[in-house]
Design an enzyme around this catalytic site. Sequence first.
Site, PDB file in Angstrom:
ATOM      1  N   HIS A 140      -6.150   4.896   5.738  1.00 57.66           N
ATOM      2  CA  HIS A 140      -5.307   5.833   5.038  1.00 57.66           C
ATOM      3  C   HIS A 140      -4.008   6.083   5.546  1.00 57.66           C
ATOM      4  O   HIS A 140      -3.316   6.978   5.299  1.00 57.66           O
ATOM      5  CB  HIS A 140      -5.982   7.322   4.798  1.00 57.66           C
ATOM      6  CG  HIS A 140      -7.241   7.321   4.213  1.00 57.66           C
ATOM      7  ND1 HIS A 140      -7.363   6.566   2.777  1.00 57.66           N
ATOM      8  CD2 HIS A 140      -8.417   7.335   4.487  1.00 57.66           C
ATOM      9  CE1 HIS A 140      -8.895   6.593   2.621  1.00 57.66           C
ATOM     10  NE2 HIS A 140      -9.457   6.949   3.509  1.00 57.66           N
ATOM     11  N   GLU A 159       0.992   5.714   0.088  1.00 55.33           N
ATOM     12  CA  GLU A 159      -0.033   6.792   0.253  1.00 55.33           C
ATOM     13  C   GLU A 159       1.020   7.788  -0.408  1.00 55.33           C
ATOM     14  O   GLU A 159       2.226   7.889  -0.494  1.00 55.33           O
ATOM     15  CB  GLU A 159       0.148   7.296   1.931  1.00 55.33           C
ATOM     16  CG  GLU A 159      -0.640   6.419   2.844  1.00 55.33           C
ATOM     17  CD  GLU A 159      -2.066   6.206   2.214  1.00 55.33           C
ATOM     18  OE1 GLU A 159      -2.768   7.263   1.685  1.00 55.33           O
ATOM     19  OE2 GLU A 159      -2.784   5.094   2.584  1.00 55.33           O
ATOM     20  N   ASP A 173       0.958  -1.194   0.106  1.00 56.09           N
ATOM     21  CA  ASP A 173       0.054  -0.004  -0.108  1.00 56.09           C
ATOM     22  C   ASP A 173       0.954   1.248   0.095  1.00 56.09           C
ATOM     23  O   ASP A 173       1.904   1.475   0.672  1.00 56.09           O
ATOM     24  CB  ASP A 173      -1.009  -0.084   0.992  1.00 56.09           C
ATOM     25  CG  ASP A 173      -1.835   1.316   0.970  1.00 56.09           C
ATOM     26  OD1 ASP A 173      -3.017   0.868   0.586  1.00 56.09           O
ATOM     27  OD2 ASP A 173      -1.791   2.406   1.802  1.00 56.09           O
ATOM     28  N   ASP A 217      -3.484   0.006   6.139  1.00 49.54           N
ATOM     29  CA  ASP A 217      -4.331  -0.456   4.869  1.00 49.54           C
ATOM     30  C   ASP A 217      -3.720  -1.647   4.455  1.00 49.54           C
ATOM     31  O   ASP A 217      -4.308  -2.621   3.939  1.00 49.54           O
ATOM     32  CB  ASP A 217      -4.033   0.778   4.023  1.00 49.54           C
ATOM     33  CG  ASP A 217      -5.028   1.836   4.206  1.00 49.54           C
ATOM     34  OD1 ASP A 217      -5.895   1.857   5.367  1.00 49.54           O
ATOM     35  OD2 ASP A 217      -5.256   2.958   3.634  1.00 49.54           O
TER      36      ASP A 217
END
Length: 200
Positions: free
Chosen positions: A172, A16, A14, A177
């Site tokens: 988030h 961001e 994941d 996540d």
Amino acid sequence: MARRFRGFLPVVVDVETGGFNARTDALLEIAAVLIEPDAEGCFAPGESWRYHVQPFEGANMEAASLEVNGIDPWHPLRPALPERDALQRVFREVRAAVRRHDCTRAILVGHNAFFDLNFLNAAVERCGIKRNPFHPFSSFDTATLGGVAYGQTVLSRIVEAAGLEWDSSAAHSAGYDARITAEVFCRIVNQFQSIYEARQ
């Protein structure tokens, strides 16, 4: 593991970011979670890594994206690594796991995996990394798998349909996540394990 996924090692990733454009927007955080089999052939999340990433020079960062993920890229206490360093630390561990499981390469597992894989590939190209352990275009997408298994495509709804606990306050964050996506992936794969074994 090598037989179960045709030589690929599934690794949940994941990211961001500072926006939606993998070419122009900053990679700000990356997390990876290994998937490990047990003696009965069921799968569970394994070791994980998470790194804050320094925006590359000239990177775009949209205010709306930063508001969603809650990242302040310039916070003085944020322990961010240069992009290349963060990627190489993840890749080193993934390569070791690929060898340990006698696989040929890793395959990215993500929720809306196209997004994570695009950012990963763009960062690899930017940094000039030659030994990317991940397949460059194939992936496992838990949005698709969730639609098949539970009739849901939103991560929080898949989590609830799978009987897992969703923490909206932690969402988030790449670490959270990736971990909850790994749990969803394992829950779905384990449900289909009897079908897989019957065909062997």
